[in-house]
Write an enzyme that holds these catalytic residues in place. Structure first.
Site, PDB file in Angstrom:
ATOM      1  N   LYS A 212       0.875  -1.182   0.000  1.00  0.00           N
ATOM      2  CA  LYS A 212       0.000   0.000   0.000  1.00  0.00           C
ATOM      3  C   LYS A 212       0.909   1.228   0.000  1.00  0.00           C
ATOM      4  O   LYS A 212       1.640   1.450   0.952  1.00  0.00           O
ATOM      5  CB  LYS A 212      -0.901  -0.007   1.239  1.00  0.00           C
ATOM      6  CG  LYS A 212      -1.691   1.294   1.419  1.00  0.00           C
ATOM      7  CD  LYS A 212      -2.544   1.272   2.669  1.00  0.00           C
ATOM      8  CE  LYS A 212      -2.857   2.687   3.141  1.00  0.00           C
ATOM      9  NZ  LYS A 212      -3.597   2.723   4.416  1.00  0.00           N
TER      10      LYS A 212
ATOM     11  N   GLY B 216      -7.464   8.516  10.809  1.00  0.00           N
ATOM     12  CA  GLY B 216      -7.656   8.444  12.252  1.00  0.00           C
ATOM     13  C   GLY B 216      -8.680   9.418  12.800  1.00  0.00           C
ATOM     14  O   GLY B 216      -8.821   9.547  14.014  1.00  0.00           O
TER      15      GLY B 216
ATOM     16  N   GLY C  72     -10.386   7.310   7.877  1.00  0.00           N
ATOM     17  CA  GLY C  72     -11.485   8.113   8.397  1.00  0.00           C
ATOM     18  C   GLY C  72     -12.769   7.344   8.643  1.00  0.00           C
ATOM     19  O   GLY C  72     -13.746   7.904   9.135  1.00  0.00           O
TER      20      GLY C  72
ATOM     21  N   ASN D  54      -8.990   0.938  10.506  1.00  0.00           N
ATOM     22  CA  ASN D  54      -7.958   0.586  11.478  1.00  0.00           C
ATOM     23  C   ASN D  54      -8.206   1.284  12.808  1.00  0.00           C
ATOM     24  O   ASN D  54      -8.592   0.661  13.786  1.00  0.00           O
ATOM     25  CB  ASN D  54      -6.565   0.920  10.934  1.00  0.00           C
ATOM     26  CG  ASN D  54      -5.452   0.501  11.887  1.00  0.00           C
ATOM     27  OD1 ASN D  54      -5.675   0.050  13.006  1.00  0.00           O
ATOM     28  ND2 ASN D  54      -4.229   0.631  11.459  1.00  0.00           N
ATOM     29  N   THR D  55      -8.018   2.611  12.834  1.00  0.00           N
ATOM     30  CA  THR D  55      -8.099   3.345  14.094  1.00  0.00           C
ATOM     31  C   THR D  55      -9.384   3.053  14.858  1.00  0.00           C
ATOM     32  O   THR D  55      -9.351   2.804  16.071  1.00  0.00           O
ATOM     33  CB  THR D  55      -7.991   4.864  13.830  1.00  0.00           C
ATOM     34  OG1 THR D  55      -6.714   5.114  13.252  1.00  0.00           O
ATOM     35  CG2 THR D  55      -8.109   5.659  15.121  1.00  0.00           C
TER      36      THR D  55
END
Lengths: 270, 67
Positions: A110, A171, A198, A219-220
């Protein structure tokens, strides 16, 4: 249980697997592995979501303290995609990708080139340069970009395997702030569109999938939730629900009411 | 005394003379170390015969969690 394998009730509408660079995936939820407070939460989140692709990063080893290696918590059948986070230029991103491959971590990468510490927005031009060189070297390149039609077209030309437009700032959990721009990529770009960054709640993921995104990465939100593996599962279900919504050919929205029940044969006279 | 730059810091090699010994000295027990010596990735299977000398630049890298 892999929720993507739940069959559709209408046999005339059959979903296709997600195909990236010729490889098939049944699950359209991708998970980033950063920020987990403990690695068992990560392992449980991979399991509960059924994700088949996770991202990882490369860093210098901290010589002062021993850290458990994250690879011990990622099942071998999950595709590992190294991100180039920390790279500020195309050259730095290329070096990271080459190190990961040389070290035996595969050729899925990525591309993430960021040179702004406040908004952490990707540098699209450097990303194109890195994608071109790495694709020529045989890498499977998934560039992370600010959604832009011309940039995406260039990425198709230089050999990207998919395009990963950001939904909002990394995030931030703000959801699909760039919705209309991503919609254009979905309509115009003939590569998988994976919405990344996001995505803070399952509803955001469902929204992206409903409008025709091919997959979503989070992820976050998962890593910092009170119960990460529960949210990972919720994301996976939301991605599936949104996908089914898209395949159902959602009806258009209208500005006026339209009764759901018949407007004749009322039991009372008005 | 041999001094190398390891992950950006000057380090005294003490008795280590091979890459295998350096990794053992600084990352004992880590099975997933990636070593880049003077800009070149060195595969694990030749660490024992790879000499590390005064002035070398060594990066010891690992896969970590990341989005």
């Amino acid at each position: 249980m892999n929720f993507s394998e739940v069959p559709l009730t209408n046999k005339t509408v059959q979903d296709q697997p997600l195909i990236i660079a010729g490889k098939s995936f049944n699950n359209r939820f991708l998970l980033g592995t950063g920020k987990f407070k403990n690695k068992t939460d990560l392992r449980d989140s991979i399991e509960s979501s059924g994700t088949e692709i996770v991202t990882v990063a490369l860093r210098r080893i901290d010589l002062e303290r021993h850290e458990e290696n994250i690879l011990e918590y990622i099942p071998a059948d999950v595709t590992l995609m190294t991100n180039t986070s920390g790279a500020r230029t195309s050259q730095e991103a290329i070096r990271i990708a080459r190190i990961a491959r040389e070290a035996g971590h595969g050729d899925w990468v990525k591309i993430e080139v960021i040179n702004d510490s406040k908004y952490l927005l990707p540098d699209n031009q450097e990303t194109i340069k890195a994608t071109e060189i790495l694709a020529k070297e045989g890498f499977i390149v998934l560039p992370y970009i600010s959604p832009d039609l011309y940039v995406a077209r260039e990425l198709v030309k230089v050999g990207a395997a998919a395009v990963m437009p950001l939904g909002s700032l990394i995030g931030s959990n703000q959801g699909l702030k760039t919705k209309e721009l991503i919609k254009i990529l979905i309509e115009e770009i003939d590569l998988p569109i994976i919405v990344d960054a996001g995505i803070g709640a399952p509803s955001h993921a469902a929204e992206a999938m409903e409008m025709g995104a091919d997959a979503v990465l989070a992820n976050t939100a998962v890593a910092t939730a009170g119960h990460p593996s529960v949210l990972a599962k919720a994301f996976s279900l939301a991605v599936q629900a949104g996908r089914l919504g898209y395949l159902s050919k959602l009806p258009a929205t209208k500005s006026l009411a339209n009764a759901s029940s018949p407007l004749t044969g009322f039991l009372y006279n008005f | 005394m041999a001094i190398i730059t390891l992950n950006g810091k000057d380090i005294d090699l003490q008795n280590s003379t091979t890459l295998h010994q350096v990794v053992d000295q600084f990352c004992r027990g880590n099975k997933h170390v990636i070593a880049e010596l003077n800009g070149t990735i060195i595969k694990t299977n030749i660490w024992r015969e790879t000499a590390v000398k005064d002035g070398d630049q060594l990066e010891l890298i690992s896969i970590v969690g990341g989005g």
